[in-house]
Motif scaffolding. Structure first.
Motif, mmCIF file in Angstrom:
data_model
loop_
_atom_site.group_PDB
_atom_site.id
_atom_site.type_symbol
_atom_site.label_atom_id
_atom_site.label_comp_id
_atom_site.label_asym_id
_atom_site.label_seq_id
_atom_site.Cartn_x
_atom_site.Cartn_y
_atom_site.Cartn_z
ATOM 1 N N MET A 134 -12.909 9.498 0.188
ATOM 2 C CA MET A 134 -12.075 8.609 -0.609
ATOM 3 C C MET A 134 -10.728 8.425 0.097
ATOM 4 O O MET A 134 -10.095 9.404 0.494
ATOM 5 C CB MET A 134 -11.869 9.239 -1.984
ATOM 6 C CG MET A 134 -10.993 8.467 -2.884
ATOM 7 S SD MET A 134 -12.036 7.726 -4.128
ATOM 8 C CE MET A 134 -10.861 6.946 -5.133
ATOM 9 N N PRO A 135 -10.280 7.207 0.262
ATOM 10 C CA PRO A 135 -8.995 6.969 0.937
ATOM 11 C C PRO A 135 -7.824 7.552 0.147
ATOM 12 O O PRO A 135 -7.851 7.637 -1.071
ATOM 13 C CB PRO A 135 -8.883 5.445 0.992
ATOM 14 C CG PRO A 135 -10.213 4.916 0.654
ATOM 15 C CD PRO A 135 -10.941 5.972 -0.104
ATOM 16 N N GLN A 136 -6.793 7.933 0.892
ATOM 17 C CA GLN A 136 -5.531 8.354 0.296
ATOM 18 C C GLN A 136 -4.537 7.207 0.459
ATOM 19 O O GLN A 136 -4.442 6.621 1.536
ATOM 20 C CB GLN A 136 -4.971 9.571 1.028
ATOM 21 C CG GLN A 136 -5.796 10.808 0.942
ATOM 22 C CD GLN A 136 -5.148 11.892 1.801
ATOM 23 O OE1 GLN A 136 -3.958 12.178 1.674
ATOM 24 N NE2 GLN A 136 -5.928 12.466 2.698
ATOM 25 N N PHE A 137 -3.794 6.912 -0.580
ATOM 26 C CA PHE A 137 -2.801 5.848 -0.556
ATOM 27 C C PHE A 137 -1.437 6.518 -0.622
ATOM 28 O O PHE A 137 -1.111 7.180 -1.600
ATOM 29 C CB PHE A 137 -3.025 4.900 -1.731
ATOM 30 C CG PHE A 137 -4.408 4.307 -1.726
ATOM 31 C CD1 PHE A 137 -4.660 3.129 -1.037
ATOM 32 C CD2 PHE A 137 -5.458 4.931 -2.377
ATOM 33 C CE1 PHE A 137 -5.934 2.585 -1.013
ATOM 34 C CE2 PHE A 137 -6.737 4.404 -2.352
ATOM 35 C CZ PHE A 137 -6.973 3.225 -1.667
ATOM 36 N N ILE A 138 -0.637 6.352 0.437
ATOM 37 C CA ILE A 138 0.603 7.113 0.589
ATOM 38 C C ILE A 138 1.794 6.177 0.743
ATOM 39 O O ILE A 138 1.757 5.232 1.534
ATOM 40 C CB ILE A 138 0.514 8.032 1.832
ATOM 41 C CG1 ILE A 138 -0.648 9.010 1.666
ATOM 42 C CG2 ILE A 138 1.831 8.761 2.070
ATOM 43 C CD1 ILE A 138 -0.966 9.802 2.917
ATOM 44 N N ASN A 139 2.853 6.483 0.001
ATOM 45 C CA ASN A 139 4.141 5.832 0.216
ATOM 46 C C ASN A 139 5.090 6.875 0.775
ATOM 47 O O ASN A 139 5.278 7.941 0.187
ATOM 48 C CB ASN A 139 4.692 5.236 -1.074
ATOM 49 C CG ASN A 139 3.986 3.951 -1.426
ATOM 50 O OD1 ASN A 139 3.674 3.155 -0.540
ATOM 51 N ND2 ASN A 139 3.699 3.753 -2.690
ATOM 52 N N ASP A 140 5.657 6.585 1.927
ATOM 53 C CA ASP A 140 6.565 7.503 2.604
ATOM 54 C C ASP A 140 7.860 7.598 1.800
ATOM 55 O O ASP A 140 8.507 6.576 1.544
ATOM 56 C CB ASP A 140 6.840 6.973 4.018
ATOM 57 C CG ASP A 140 7.600 7.941 4.871
ATOM 58 O OD1 ASP A 140 8.658 8.444 4.414
ATOM 59 O OD2 ASP A 140 7.159 8.212 5.997
ATOM 60 N N PRO A 141 8.274 8.806 1.398
ATOM 61 C CA PRO A 141 9.491 8.945 0.589
ATOM 62 C C PRO A 141 10.775 8.579 1.329
ATOM 63 O O PRO A 141 11.806 8.383 0.698
ATOM 64 C CB PRO A 141 9.483 10.428 0.187
ATOM 65 C CG PRO A 141 8.634 11.103 1.199
ATOM 66 C CD PRO A 141 7.632 10.087 1.673
ATOM 67 N N THR A 142 10.722 8.468 2.655
ATOM 68 C CA THR A 142 11.929 8.112 3.411
ATOM 69 C C THR A 142 12.101 6.598 3.532
ATOM 70 O O THR A 142 13.103 6.145 4.053
ATOM 71 C CB THR A 142 11.910 8.730 4.822
ATOM 72 O OG1 THR A 142 10.856 8.135 5.582
ATOM 73 C CG2 THR A 142 11.725 10.243 4.763
ATOM 74 N N LEU A 143 11.114 5.836 3.064
ATOM 75 C CA LEU A 143 11.181 4.376 3.121
ATOM 76 C C LEU A 143 11.310 3.818 1.711
ATOM 77 O O LEU A 143 10.856 4.450 0.750
ATOM 78 C CB LEU A 143 9.905 3.814 3.764
ATOM 79 C CG LEU A 143 9.637 4.205 5.210
ATOM 80 C CD1 LEU A 143 8.274 3.681 5.646
ATOM 81 C CD2 LEU A 143 10.727 3.672 6.123
ATOM 82 N N PRO A 144 11.889 2.630 1.584
ATOM 83 C CA PRO A 144 11.940 2.024 0.251
ATOM 84 C C PRO A 144 10.529 1.800 -0.278
ATOM 85 O O PRO A 144 9.611 1.485 0.481
ATOM 86 C CB PRO A 144 12.636 0.680 0.487
ATOM 87 C CG PRO A 144 13.237 0.753 1.837
ATOM 88 C CD PRO A 144 12.487 1.785 2.612
ATOM 89 N N LYS A 145 10.365 1.969 -1.572
ATOM 90 C CA LYS A 145 9.066 1.714 -2.195
ATOM 91 C C LYS A 145 8.682 0.256 -1.922
ATOM 92 O O LYS A 145 9.525 -0.636 -2.019
ATOM 93 C CB LYS A 145 9.161 1.982 -3.696
ATOM 94 C CG LYS A 145 7.843 1.871 -4.390
ATOM 95 C CD LYS A 145 7.970 2.261 -5.848
ATOM 96 C CE LYS A 145 6.646 2.316 -6.423
ATOM 97 N NZ LYS A 145 5.955 1.807 -7.256
ATOM 98 N N PRO A 146 7.426 0.014 -1.545
ATOM 99 C CA PRO A 146 7.027 -1.371 -1.272
ATOM 100 C C PRO A 146 7.296 -2.277 -2.475
ATOM 101 O O PRO A 146 7.067 -1.883 -3.622
ATOM 102 C CB PRO A 146 5.518 -1.262 -1.003
ATOM 103 C CG PRO A 146 5.301 0.141 -0.584
ATOM 104 C CD PRO A 146 6.309 0.951 -1.348
ATOM 105 N N ASP A 147 7.814 -3.464 -2.203
ATOM 106 C CA ASP A 147 8.048 -4.429 -3.270
ATOM 107 C C ASP A 147 6.886 -5.417 -3.353
ATOM 108 O O ASP A 147 7.037 -6.529 -3.818
ATOM 109 C CB ASP A 147 9.390 -5.136 -3.092
ATOM 110 C CG ASP A 147 9.485 -5.903 -1.789
ATOM 111 O OD1 ASP A 147 8.526 -5.863 -0.996
ATOM 112 O OD2 ASP A 147 10.522 -6.549 -1.563
ATOM 113 N N PHE A 148 5.745 -4.979 -2.882
ATOM 114 C CA PHE A 148 4.513 -5.760 -2.934
ATOM 115 C C PHE A 148 3.417 -4.809 -3.403
ATOM 116 O O PHE A 148 3.589 -3.588 -3.343
ATOM 117 C CB PHE A 148 4.174 -6.338 -1.546
ATOM 118 C CG PHE A 148 4.050 -5.280 -0.475
ATOM 119 C CD1 PHE A 148 2.840 -4.649 -0.218
ATOM 120 C CD2 PHE A 148 5.163 -4.907 0.275
ATOM 121 C CE1 PHE A 148 2.730 -3.663 0.753
ATOM 122 C CE2 PHE A 148 5.054 -3.925 1.260
ATOM 123 C CZ PHE A 148 3.834 -3.296 1.489
ATOM 124 N N PRO A 149 2.289 -5.314 -3.851
ATOM 125 C CA PRO A 149 1.214 -4.421 -4.282
ATOM 126 C C PRO A 149 0.475 -3.837 -3.074
ATOM 127 O O PRO A 149 -0.519 -4.386 -2.605
ATOM 128 C CB PRO A 149 0.315 -5.310 -5.148
ATOM 129 C CG PRO A 149 0.584 -6.698 -4.689
ATOM 130 C CD PRO A 149 1.989 -6.719 -4.158
#
Length: 130
Positions: A1-16
């Protein structure tokens, strides 16, 4: 199962979407611009410096996943102006071993988010998990 990761050092994506998606075999990193980087605003408009900062950040993100730029198999580059191609290539090439460049697409995209001159997306082979 893929992992979906947002890097905490970058702004949260403003797109889906996610900064990175990781499966058993690959790391996929969404398009990155200097506008996404806290230290990138001073580099805006200088294609060489934008390329250098984005490539360093992509390298950092791969290192987090125990990978490196040597694992990259595909890169997509979007330039605001294809006239910047030669200057961008001089910096881009510094990040790879000679004659070991990933497959690549480069297009002109005059409306890159954040008024950046380039956006880079990549796909890298993931280190084997034993």
């Amino acid at each position: 199962m893929p992992q979906f990761i947002n890097d905490p050092t970058l702004p949260k994506p403003d797109f889906p979407g996610s900064h990175m998606v990781i499966d058993d075999h690959y790391v996929f990193i969404s398009g990155l611009t200097v506008a996404d980087l806290s230290n990138g605003h001073a580099a805006k408009g200088d294609i060489k410096e934008e390329t250098r900062l984005v490539m360093r950040e992509l390298e950092r993100m791969l290192n987090q996943e125990e990978g490196s730029l040597a694992d990259v198999v595909r890169v997509d580059i979007h330039l605001a102006d294809l006239k910047d191609l030669s200057a961008m290539n001089t910096i881009y090439a510094e990040f790879f071993e000679p004659d070991c460049y990933p497959a690549r697409t480069c297009t002109e995209s005059p409306s890159i988010c954040g008024s950046s001159r380039l956006e880079i997306t990549l796909m890298a082979k993931r280190a084997s998990r034993d």
